[in-house]
Design an enzyme around this catalytic site. Structure first.
Site, short mmCIF file in Angstrom:
data_model
loop_
_atom_site.label_atom_id
_atom_site.label_comp_id
_atom_site.label_asym_id
_atom_site.label_seq_id
_atom_site.Cartn_x
_atom_site.Cartn_y
_atom_site.Cartn_z
N ASP A 140 -8.07 7.29 5.02
CA ASP A 140 -7.96 8.72 4.70
C ASP A 140 -6.65 9.04 4.00
OD1 ASP A 140 -6.54 8.03 6.89
OD2 ASP A 140 -7.37 9.57 8.21
N LYS A 149 8.30 12.39 16.71
CA LYS A 149 8.52 13.70 16.08
C LYS A 149 9.68 14.40 16.74
CE LYS A 149 3.85 14.99 15.11
NZ LYS A 149 2.72 15.82 15.46
N ASP A 180 -1.78 12.44 3.38
CA ASP A 180 -2.64 12.08 4.51
C ASP A 180 -3.74 13.15 4.56
OD1 ASP A 180 -3.85 11.82 6.94
OD2 ASP A 180 -2.02 11.93 8.13
P1 GTP Z 1 -8.80 13.00 13.49
O1 GTP Z 1 -9.89 12.84 14.51
O2 GTP Z 1 -8.96 14.29 12.73
O3 GTP Z 1 -7.42 12.78 14.02
O4 GTP Z 1 -9.02 11.87 12.35
P2 GTP Z 1 -9.25 10.29 12.50
O5 GTP Z 1 -10.35 10.04 13.43
O6 GTP Z 1 -9.45 9.73 11.11
O7 GTP Z 1 -7.93 9.73 13.15
P3 GTP Z 1 -6.60 9.26 12.44
O8 GTP Z 1 -6.32 10.12 11.26
O9 GTP Z 1 -5.53 9.13 13.46
O10 GTP Z 1 -6.98 7.76 11.99
C1 GTP Z 1 -6.23 7.01 11.05
C2 GTP Z 1 -7.14 5.98 10.41
O11 GTP Z 1 -7.59 5.02 11.38
C3 GTP Z 1 -8.39 6.58 9.80
O12 GTP Z 1 -8.66 5.86 8.61
C4 GTP Z 1 -9.46 6.34 10.86
O13 GTP Z 1 -10.74 6.19 10.27
C5 GTP Z 1 -8.99 5.03 11.49
N1 GTP Z 1 -9.29 4.91 12.93
C6 GTP Z 1 -8.80 5.67 13.95
N2 GTP Z 1 -9.25 5.23 15.13
C7 GTP Z 1 -10.05 4.16 14.87
C8 GTP Z 1 -10.81 3.26 15.70
O14 GTP Z 1 -10.88 3.38 16.92
N3 GTP Z 1 -11.51 2.27 15.06
C9 GTP Z 1 -11.49 2.12 13.70
N4 GTP Z 1 -12.20 1.13 13.15
N5 GTP Z 1 -10.77 2.94 12.89
C10 GTP Z 1 -10.06 3.95 13.47
#
Ligand code: GTP
Length: 364
Positions: free
Chosen positions: A118, A169, A227
């Site tokens: 993302d 933070k 981000d």
């Molecule tokens: P929010 O729910 O809005 O916080 O978004 P998010 O689910 O994308 O969480 P975050 O932005 O913290 O995740 C950062 C990156 O790691 C993103 O590309 C997610 O798709 C990925 N990610 C987060 N948790 C996992 C997980 O448990 N497994 C995998 N495969 N990818 C994850």
């Protein structure tokens, strides 16, 4: 290090998150697949990785895993080979990397990119690899600099780039360097991540590496970076791509005031600008204004409506004279004449907001 495109690098791409902050947009489609300037968000990053010499990408999926294969298949279209690895239960960022590593072919000392699905970034991935190899690092993080570091955890480095501390933070940060979410891991260290349980890269792995004096390098590259976690960031990302503020090899056309999809009809006296994306088959009626916004396929913006810094979902209908500002209207929702949606309001898919004369706003 020579021409990076002649190398054959591997990457693990983290795309298993639920994207909760981007609901309702992410209720039907994972965040990395949301359309941005006409292509899935992820495609910009994949095209950049391919240009930097990445040939094999392992997708670490969890939420709606099947949709990634439907979009990208075997990766041939992007000059990549894509392998999909799915977690039965989400394993967090570190656990996902460990789980996906079963599909890697690199040797123990080879560098492997770890990408977050993302992020939109214009940073030089080839220079990041060069920094990793020059320092003989085990982990090399892309660090960017931000205007307001209070919103992020920050990363303090020595003069030679070695990471000294990861700082939570704080209202008074001592550095403006933040973790930009693109890492290079030596393959061997990935195999040491505990298997079969949730692990966080940021909260568990990096602090452990520091405590064990594992050489972690912070490679600062202050190029464009975003981000795409929140609705405002999603809208900004789409507009910046259209306006050409960040170069994407996935887009044939950039640097234009708006992208207009196939079959869209824009009335001659309507205004569409600010890097807006107008999806296929959209109608923008007489006197309407769409500024810095994303209007998805099949939506309708009626006469004299004003849509700014907002997302209008697929097949949604914005009634005559309606104001939509800093808001999200879900797929197939209907906002009837007489309404004003402002300040972060989110309308769930298929809702009908009738002429109640209520002003929806979260900033009053
Ligand atoms: P929010 O729910 O809005 O916080 O978004 P998010 O689910 O994308 O969480 P975050 O932005 O913290 O995740 C950062 C990156 O790691 C993103 O590309 C997610 O798709 C990925 N990610 C987060 N948790 C996992 C997980 O448990 N497994 C995998 N495969 N990818 C994850």
């Amino acid at each position: 290090m020579g021409d990076s495109s002649s190398r054959s690098l591997e990457a693990i791409l983290l795309v298993g998150g639920q994207g909760t902050r981007l609901r309702p947009l992410t209720m039907s489609i994972p965040k990395p697949l949301l359309p941005t300037a006409g292509v899935p968000l992820l495609e910009h990053q994949l095209a950049r990785a391919a240009a930097a010499g990445v040939r094999h990408v392992v997708f670490a999926t969890a939420y709606r895993a099947e949709m990634f294969a439907e979009s990208f298949g075997d990766g041939d279209r992007l000059g990549l080979e894509i392998t999909y690895v799915t977690e039965d239960v989400p394993l967090g960022t570190g656990g996902a990397i460990r789980n996906a590593s079963a599909a890697l072919r690199s040797g123990p000392d080879d560098p492997v990119f770890i990408l977050n699905g993302d992020i939109i970034s214009g940073h030089d991935m080839t220079a990041q690899i060069a920094a990793h190899e020059k320092a003989d690092a085990v982990v090399t993080l892309h660090l960017t600099t931000v205007e307001d570091p209070r919103r992020y955890g920050s990363v303090l480095t020595e003069a030679d780039g070695r990471v000294k501390a990861f700082i939570e933070k704080s209202p008074t940060p001592i550095t403006d360097q933040v973790n930009a979410g693109c890492y290079i891991f030596r393959r061997g260290v990935i195999d040491e991540i505990p298997a079969g349980r949730p692990v966080s890269v940021e909260y568990e792995l990096f602090p452990k590496f520091l405590a064990e004096s594992v050489p972690i390098i912070g490679h600062v590259d202050p190029a464009y970076w975003l981000d795409v976690g929140t609705p405002a960031a999603f809208v900004q990302c789409c507009c910046d791509l259209t306006l050409g503020r960040v170069r994407s090899p996935a887009l044939p056309v950039q640097g234009v005031p708006a992208l207009i999809g196939e079959g869209a009809v824009i009335a001659p006296d309507a205004q569409v600008a600010g890097g807006s994306t107008i999806g296929g088959g959209v109608l923008v009626a007489s006197g309407a204004v769409v500024d810095g916004s994303v209007v998805m396929d099949g939506a309708e913006i009626a006469e004299e409506a004003k849509v700014s810094r907002s997302v209008v979902g697929r097949g949604a209908r914005i009634g005559p004279g309606v104001v939509v500002e800093d808001a999200i209207v879900g797929d197939e929702a209907v906002v009837e004449a007489g309404n004003e949606l402002r300040g972060g309001v989110r309308i769930w898919p298929r809702s009908v907001i009738s002429d109640t004369s209520i002003r929806f706003s979260s900033d009053m």
